[in-house]
Design a protein around this motif. Structure first.
Motif, PDB file in Angstrom:
ATOM      1  N   LEU A   1      15.576 -49.257 -29.066  1.00 22.05           N
ATOM      2  CA  LEU A   1      15.608 -48.601 -27.765  1.00 22.05           C
ATOM      3  C   LEU A   1      16.081 -47.159 -27.931  1.00 22.05           C
TER       4      LEU A   1
ATOM      5  N   ILE B   1      14.059 -43.844 -27.056  1.00 19.44           N
ATOM      6  CA  ILE B   1      14.546 -42.763 -26.194  1.00 19.44           C
ATOM      7  C   ILE B   1      14.403 -41.431 -26.927  1.00 19.44           C
TER       8      ILE B   1
ATOM      9  N   VAL C   1      10.908 -40.434 -26.697  1.00 23.21           N
ATOM     10  CA  VAL C   1      10.589 -39.825 -25.412  1.00 23.21           C
ATOM     11  C   VAL C   1      10.956 -38.343 -25.455  1.00 23.21           C
TER      12      VAL C   1
ATOM     13  N   ASP D   1       6.379 -39.978 -17.648  1.00 23.51           N
ATOM     14  CA  ASP D   1       6.541 -41.419 -17.495  1.00 23.51           C
ATOM     15  C   ASP D   1       5.190 -42.095 -17.253  1.00 23.51           C
TER      16      ASP D   1
ATOM     17  N   ARG E   1      10.354 -50.807 -21.978  1.00 22.04           N
ATOM     18  CA  ARG E   1      11.746 -50.841 -22.452  1.00 22.04           C
ATOM     19  C   ARG E   1      12.572 -49.772 -21.754  1.00 22.04           C
ATOM     20  N   LEU E   2      11.986 -48.610 -21.554  1.00 16.66           N
ATOM     21  CA  LEU E   2      12.702 -47.552 -20.844  1.00 16.66           C
ATOM     22  C   LEU E   2      12.947 -47.971 -19.396  1.00 16.66           C
ATOM     23  N   ASP E   3      11.974 -48.656 -18.796  1.00 13.92           N
ATOM     24  CA  ASP E   3      12.150 -49.158 -17.423  1.00 13.92           C
ATOM     25  C   ASP E   3      13.318 -50.134 -17.343  1.00 13.92           C
TER      26      ASP E   3
ATOM     27  N   ARG F   1      19.370 -44.694 -18.865  1.00 17.49           N
ATOM     28  CA  ARG F   1      18.729 -43.771 -19.811  1.00 17.49           C
ATOM     29  C   ARG F   1      17.529 -43.081 -19.170  1.00 17.49           C
ATOM     30  N   LYS F   2      16.778 -43.843 -18.395  1.00 15.04           N
ATOM     31  CA  LYS F   2      15.623 -43.260 -17.710  1.00 15.04           C
ATOM     32  C   LYS F   2      16.087 -42.182 -16.727  1.00 15.04           C
TER      33      LYS F   2
END
Length: 126
Positions: free
Chosen positions: A8, A12, A15, A51, A64-66, A71-72
């Motif tokens: 994760l 991130i 991203v 996104d 996973r970000l959702d 973090r999102k």
């Protein structure tokens, strides 16, 4: 940190790399103007655009970000900032800036970078 959590965190960071490639697509160069961190600071895509593109290109990472709303929200907050404020964030975290400006040559990071470039090329369409 367990493997799932490490992935994760890597996601991130990916991203960040995704958004870093937004302004000038392509491989990062040694020129500071073309660095991934400079691209991140000067990105014209909103987080909502990033996104949406991420959901199309890397749905597993997007999911996973959702599942990590804090973090999102941090990423959304970063892209809500002005370029000067984004630069201040990177200046305060030199390790992140260094990670963004390192072009991977092997391993899973190469695949993530390719996906990042795809998102960078398409985020303006969302």
């Amino acid at each position: 940190m367990n493997v799932s959590r490490a992935r994760l965190h890597f996601g991130i960071a990916a991203v960040g790399a995704i958004s870093a490639a937004l302004v000038i697509p392509g491989i990062a160069s040694a020129d500071p103007v073309d660095s991934d961190s400079a691209r991140l600071v000067n990105s014209t895509c909103s987080f909502a655009q990033i996104d949406a593109a991420m959901h199309d290109v890397t749905p597993q990472l997007a999911a996973r970000l959702d599942q990590a709303p804090e973090r999102k929200a941090q990423l959304a907050g970063f892209f809500a900032k002005s370029p000067a404020d984004r630069q201040a964030v990177l200046d305060a975290h030199p390790q992140l800036k260094s990670r963004l400006d390192t072009v991977p040559t092997e391993g899973p990071a190469v695949e993530w970078r390719a996906k990042a470039l795809t998102i960078a090329e398409t985020c303006g369409n969302y």
